[in-house]
Write a protein that holds these residues in place. Structure first.
Motif, PDB file in Angstrom:
ATOM      1  N   PRO A   1       1.065  -1.243   0.081  1.00 14.17           N
ATOM      2  CA  PRO A   1       0.410  -0.203   0.055  1.00 14.17           C
ATOM      3  C   PRO A   1       0.585   0.872   0.388  1.00 14.17           C
ATOM      4  CG  PRO A   1      -0.684  -1.287   1.839  1.00 14.17           C
ATOM      5  CD  PRO A   1       0.231  -2.083   1.171  1.00 14.17           C
TER       6      PRO A   1
ATOM      7  N   GLU B   1      -6.487   1.330   0.831  1.00 14.03           N
ATOM      8  CA  GLU B   1      -5.933   0.443   0.356  1.00 14.03           C
ATOM      9  C   GLU B   1      -6.574  -1.082   0.361  1.00 14.03           C
ATOM     10  OE1 GLU B   1      -1.978   1.354  -2.002  1.00 14.03           O
ATOM     11  OE2 GLU B   1      -2.681   3.198  -2.830  1.00 14.03           O
ATOM     12  N   THR B   2      -6.565  -0.883   1.710  1.00 16.81           N
ATOM     13  CA  THR B   2      -6.637  -2.694   1.843  1.00 16.81           C
ATOM     14  C   THR B   2      -7.793  -2.826   3.038  1.00 16.81           C
ATOM     15  OG1 THR B   2      -4.854  -2.250   4.525  1.00 16.81           O
ATOM     16  CG2 THR B   2      -3.763  -2.807   1.704  1.00 16.81           C
TER      17      THR B   2
END
Length: 181
Positions: free
Chosen positions: A78, A100-101
């Motif tokens: 990320p 992002e995760t």
């Protein structure tokens, strides 16, 4: 180091091109021997990169993301630009990890700061190690991101970097610096 005998003198500068994410700057310069020429480079915001470990430290969270410039899905870490108003790099790293995760971290520690492509860009990357990462909900991707989060054993990540399977420079650098201690 402007007084270094290798230094170039900037005579004029302007932005040639702007787009979301970066700008291209043209500098008119005088080289040490007096030759005048132009030089183009990319300007972008500071970037944070996160090497996220799950509790226990044996697994990491990675992302797979479409990268138009190379025409393929890239496996990496990320990462993203520091946004206006973010006064701490750690806050930007936590935000990028979450967006992002979908994971959050118990703690973050600065690993290194690098200039990954200083021959063509002013990029400044701040890499953090995140520990105790746990899922905290879904991703919150930017409109131009196509990202899939996954986990992998850290030893497999090291092997993938060593064997060249992971070609993302930010991921390879983060793992290498982490391994160097």
């Amino acid at each position: 180091m402007a007084d270094d005998d290798l230094a170039w003198e900037t005579l004029d500068t302007e932005i040639d091109y702007r787009c979301p994410g970066f700008e291209v700057r043209r500098d008119d310069v005088a080289l040490p021997d007096g030759t005048e020429t132009d030089y183009h480079h990319v300007e972008e915001v500071e970037t944070v990169v996160v090497l996220p470990f799950l509790p226990g430290g044996d697994e990491v969270v990675l992302i797979e993301e479409w990268r138009q410039a190379v025409g393929r899905v890239n496996r990496g870490l990320p990462a993203g630009g520091v946004e206006p108003g973010e006064d701490h790099l750690e806050a930007a790293a936590r935000r990028e990890l979450r967006e992002e995760t979908g994971y959050t971290a118990d703690s973050l520690e600065h690993l290194c700061t690098t200039e990954p492509v200083n021959g063509i860009a002013d990029s400044l990357h701040h890499t953090f190690v995140a520990r105790g990462c746990e899922p905290a909900g879904g991703q919150a991707l930017d409109e131009n991101e196509s990202i899939r989060a996954l986990t992998m054993a850290y030893g497999e990540l090291v092997a993938a970097v060593r064997e060249g399977e992971i070609r993302d420079g930010r991921a390879a650098l983060a793992v290498s610096r982490y391994e160097l201690g």
